[in-house]
Motif scaffolding. Structure first.
Motif, PDB file in Angstrom:
ATOM      1  N   HIS A 136      26.969  25.725  48.861  1.00 22.67           N
ATOM      2  CA  HIS A 136      26.607  26.053  47.610  1.00 22.67           C
ATOM      3  C   HIS A 136      27.537  27.466  47.086  1.00 22.67           C
ATOM      4  O   HIS A 136      27.602  27.862  46.108  1.00 22.67           O
ATOM      5  CB  HIS A 136      25.037  26.502  47.650  1.00 22.67           C
ATOM      6  CG  HIS A 136      24.401  25.301  47.611  1.00 22.67           C
ATOM      7  ND1 HIS A 136      24.420  24.645  46.391  1.00 22.67           N
ATOM      8  CD2 HIS A 136      23.471  24.893  48.326  1.00 22.67           C
ATOM      9  CE1 HIS A 136      23.312  23.718  46.650  1.00 22.67           C
ATOM     10  NE2 HIS A 136      22.818  23.655  47.873  1.00 22.67           N
ATOM     11  N   HIS A 181      21.679  29.410  48.601  1.00 27.17           N
ATOM     12  CA  HIS A 181      22.561  29.206  47.417  1.00 27.17           C
ATOM     13  C   HIS A 181      23.420  30.202  47.145  1.00 27.17           C
ATOM     14  O   HIS A 181      24.473  30.168  46.372  1.00 27.17           O
ATOM     15  CB  HIS A 181      21.459  29.388  45.962  1.00 27.17           C
ATOM     16  CG  HIS A 181      20.605  28.099  45.638  1.00 27.17           C
ATOM     17  ND1 HIS A 181      21.121  26.951  45.709  1.00 27.17           N
ATOM     18  CD2 HIS A 181      19.443  28.217  45.717  1.00 27.17           C
ATOM     19  CE1 HIS A 181      20.031  26.016  45.590  1.00 27.17           C
ATOM     20  NE2 HIS A 181      18.833  26.858  45.815  1.00 27.17           N
ATOM     21  N   CYS A 182      23.455  31.342  47.891  1.00 31.90           N
ATOM     22  CA  CYS A 182      24.126  32.538  47.402  1.00 31.90           C
ATOM     23  C   CYS A 182      24.331  33.236  48.824  1.00 31.90           C
ATOM     24  O   CYS A 182      23.381  33.414  49.734  1.00 31.90           O
ATOM     25  CB  CYS A 182      23.647  33.480  46.437  1.00 31.90           C
ATOM     26  SG  CYS A 182      21.893  33.883  46.669  1.00 31.90           S
ATOM     27  N   GLU A 223      13.927  29.974  43.303  1.00 33.09           N
ATOM     28  CA  GLU A 223      15.150  29.830  43.706  1.00 33.09           C
ATOM     29  C   GLU A 223      15.989  31.138  43.413  1.00 33.09           C
ATOM     30  O   GLU A 223      15.745  31.745  42.299  1.00 33.09           O
ATOM     31  CB  GLU A 223      16.143  28.776  42.912  1.00 33.09           C
ATOM     32  CG  GLU A 223      15.695  27.566  43.523  1.00 33.09           C
ATOM     33  CD  GLU A 223      14.764  26.548  42.565  1.00 33.09           C
ATOM     34  OE1 GLU A 223      14.948  25.577  42.747  1.00 33.09           O
ATOM     35  OE2 GLU A 223      14.090  27.406  41.870  1.00 33.09           O
ATOM     36  N   TRP A 225      19.236  32.785  42.787  1.00 37.62           N
ATOM     37  CA  TRP A 225      20.730  32.376  42.374  1.00 37.62           C
ATOM     38  C   TRP A 225      21.829  33.119  42.526  1.00 37.62           C
ATOM     39  O   TRP A 225      22.954  32.547  42.936  1.00 37.62           O
ATOM     40  CB  TRP A 225      20.728  32.032  40.863  1.00 37.62           C
ATOM     41  CG  TRP A 225      19.753  31.120  40.423  1.00 37.62           C
ATOM     42  CD1 TRP A 225      18.947  31.148  39.428  1.00 37.62           C
ATOM     43  CD2 TRP A 225      19.676  29.600  40.895  1.00 37.62           C
ATOM     44  NE1 TRP A 225      18.391  29.953  39.079  1.00 37.62           N
ATOM     45  CE2 TRP A 225      18.782  29.148  40.410  1.00 37.62           C
ATOM     46  CE3 TRP A 225      20.269  28.756  41.997  1.00 37.62           C
ATOM     47  CZ2 TRP A 225      18.428  27.664  40.285  1.00 37.62           C
ATOM     48  CZ3 TRP A 225      19.864  27.505  42.157  1.00 37.62           C
ATOM     49  CH2 TRP A 225      18.720  26.918  41.281  1.00 37.62           C
ATOM     50  N   GLU A 226      21.519  34.426  43.018  1.00 40.67           N
ATOM     51  CA  GLU A 226      22.780  35.488  43.243  1.00 40.67           C
ATOM     52  C   GLU A 226      22.126  36.578  44.230  1.00 40.67           C
ATOM     53  O   GLU A 226      21.172  37.228  43.908  1.00 40.67           O
ATOM     54  CB  GLU A 226      23.605  35.853  41.948  1.00 40.67           C
ATOM     55  CG  GLU A 226      24.665  36.179  41.790  1.00 40.67           C
ATOM     56  CD  GLU A 226      25.735  35.355  41.507  1.00 40.67           C
ATOM     57  OE1 GLU A 226      26.718  35.261  42.379  1.00 40.67           O
ATOM     58  OE2 GLU A 226      25.878  34.971  40.379  1.00 40.67           O
ATOM     59  N   SER A 241      16.796  35.161  39.834  1.00 43.66           N
ATOM     60  CA  SER A 241      16.264  34.221  40.304  1.00 43.66           C
ATOM     61  C   SER A 241      15.754  33.371  39.237  1.00 43.66           C
ATOM     62  O   SER A 241      15.394  33.870  38.109  1.00 43.66           O
ATOM     63  CB  SER A 241      14.887  34.634  41.195  1.00 43.66           C
ATOM     64  OG  SER A 241      13.909  33.714  41.262  1.00 43.66           O
ATOM     65  N   GLU A 242      15.438  32.028  39.584  1.00 40.27           N
ATOM     66  CA  GLU A 242      15.157  31.189  38.686  1.00 40.27           C
ATOM     67  C   GLU A 242      13.639  31.569  38.121  1.00 40.27           C
ATOM     68  O   GLU A 242      13.205  31.187  36.769  1.00 40.27           O
ATOM     69  CB  GLU A 242      14.609  29.767  39.330  1.00 40.27           C
ATOM     70  CG  GLU A 242      14.366  28.437  38.493  1.00 40.27           C
ATOM     71  CD  GLU A 242      15.036  27.896  37.614  1.00 40.27           C
ATOM     72  OE1 GLU A 242      14.746  27.517  36.538  1.00 40.27           O
ATOM     73  OE2 GLU A 242      16.224  28.138  37.899  1.00 40.27           O
ATOM     74  N   SER A 307      15.012  31.561  33.610  1.00 41.02           N
ATOM     75  CA  SER A 307      16.001  31.860  34.747  1.00 41.02           C
ATOM     76  C   SER A 307      17.060  32.944  34.588  1.00 41.02           C
ATOM     77  O   SER A 307      17.839  32.903  33.322  1.00 41.02           O
ATOM     78  CB  SER A 307      16.485  30.487  35.155  1.00 41.02           C
ATOM     79  OG  SER A 307      17.561  30.813  36.205  1.00 41.02           O
ATOM     80  N   ASN A 309      20.518  33.687  35.998  1.00 38.86           N
ATOM     81  CA  ASN A 309      21.446  32.629  36.587  1.00 38.86           C
ATOM     82  C   ASN A 309      22.459  33.507  37.406  1.00 38.86           C
ATOM     83  O   ASN A 309      23.022  32.862  38.210  1.00 38.86           O
ATOM     84  CB  ASN A 309      22.078  31.869  35.679  1.00 38.86           C
ATOM     85  CG  ASN A 309      20.950  30.966  34.943  1.00 38.86           C
ATOM     86  OD1 ASN A 309      20.003  30.370  35.645  1.00 38.86           O
ATOM     87  ND2 ASN A 309      20.951  30.596  33.608  1.00 38.86           N
ATOM     88  N   SER A 310      22.809  34.531  36.755  1.00 40.68           N
ATOM     89  CA  SER A 310      24.094  35.108  37.430  1.00 40.68           C
ATOM     90  C   SER A 310      23.884  36.613  37.310  1.00 40.68           C
ATOM     91  O   SER A 310      23.576  37.214  36.351  1.00 40.68           O
ATOM     92  CB  SER A 310      25.327  34.418  36.818  1.00 40.68           C
ATOM     93  OG  SER A 310      26.365  34.943  37.516  1.00 40.68           O
TER      94      SER A 310
END
Length: 335
Positions: A136, A181-182, A223, A225-226, A241-242, A307, A309-310
């Motif tokens: 991932h 994931h990260c 989740e 994400w970063e 997060s999501e 979410s 995302n980044s």
């Protein structure tokens, strides 16, 4: 369906007002079409951006600052693929890219690791079956070593000098194999690594010892994400997060001077002598329960539902993107 890479100017850092506020809205400088979903991207140098696509292709775009245009500078078609590179639908998503100019490392859903050089047509090195599950994310540990995280809760170290196609170390979450994931490593203390995954937990690892995380911190409700350490002030860490939250984790020593919900037990850190404080900062992330002594956690975007995302962080600036199809710039992180 129609994806683009865009370069924005987020206001000139030179013209900050007295209170550090900035004038001028972010504005679009240029953009270019991109084939497939943009899975990850990173600047290679001042004017080149490496982009990972869901088609498995990795592209270097060049930003021409004199006339504000973008052009495709180099492309590795289907750097990641499931069956073989030639079938039309054989591409596998490239999930992560990391640059250390001129080197570029990519990972993908096909469990493959590629090492490219910006000036070379073919991959310098490919580890075909690096992982049996999706990789991932990837980051550099040192100039010759990389860290990857996969969908069965493993963190792996790869030494690119070795010709063996095996990781030099494998770490894993105990029990449930929660997809990670990260990943990010501490900028000064390279043995400290942070990861986040599907259950929203933040894991801190000390890669000098053991094969399990040193601490697991309850974080997000969905989740993660970063995860990013602040590059110049790594007592600060950021996760998104999501679940629509973006958390700022602060383990810096001046927490005792701020009112914090974590210090209601009458615990005070104000009386530590300077040398003890330095000792504790070194291992703030590695104590068994970092939140117990001094850690302040702030959700920087309360009431957000979509979410996040980044994110990326530099100096007093935090940039993040959400499912609202919006990019946000927070310029007063430490205000």
């Amino acid at each position: 369906q129609d994806n683009r890479i865009s370069i924005w100017s987020a206001g000139d850092l030179g013209n900050a007002g007295l209170n550090g506020e900035y004038h001028g809205e972010p504005h679009l400088l240029c953009d270019i079409q991109h084939n497939g979903d943009v899975m990850d991207m990173q600047f290679l140098d001042q004017e080149r951006i490496v982009v990972a696509s869901s088609t498995g292709t990795v592209t270097i775009f060049r930003h021409h600052q004199n006339n504000q245009t973008l052009s495709a500078n180099h492309r590795w078609e289907k750097a990641h693929y499931h069956v073989d590179q030639d079938t039309s639908c054989g591409g596998a998503a490239c999930t992560g890219v990391v640059c250390n100019n001129p080197e570029i490392v990519t990972v993908g859903e096909d469990g493959r690791i590629n090492l490219f050089r910006a000036d070379q047509k073919d991959a310098v090195r490919t580890i075909d079956n690096a992982d049996s599950s999706t990789l991932h994310a990837v980051t550099f540990l040192r100039t010759t070593e990389i860290l990857t995280v996969n969908s069965i809760g493993q963190l792996k170290i790869w030494d690119l000098r070795q010709q063996r196609n095996e990781p030099s170390q494998i770490f894993s979450l105990a029990g449930d194999r929660v997809p990670l994931h990260c990943v990010d490593r501490h900028p000064n203390q390279q043995h400290i690594v942070a990861t986040g995954g599907q259950d929203g937990m933040l894991s801190i690892w000390d890669i000098r010892q053991g094969t399990m995380p040193v601490s697991l911190l309850n974080a997000h409700e969905a989740e993660m994400w970063e995860v990013h350490f602040h590059p110049s002030d790594p007592d600060h860490l950021f996760t998104c997060s999501e679940d629509g939250s973006l958390w700022h984790w602060d383990t810096s020593t001046n927490v005792s001077e701020k009112p914090s919900f974590l210090h209601q037990g009458g615990r005070s850190t104000a009386y530590l002598s300077h040398s003890t404080i330095n000792q504790s900062v070194v291992s703030a992330w590695l104590s068994n329960d970092p939140t117990k002594d001094r850690m302040e956690i702030t959700n920087l975007i309360p009431n957000q539902t979509l979410s996040v995302n980044s994110l990326d962080v530099l100096g007093p600036c935090l940039v993040y993107g959400t499912d609202a199809e919006a990019i946000y710039v927070n310029r007063q992180l430490f205000a």
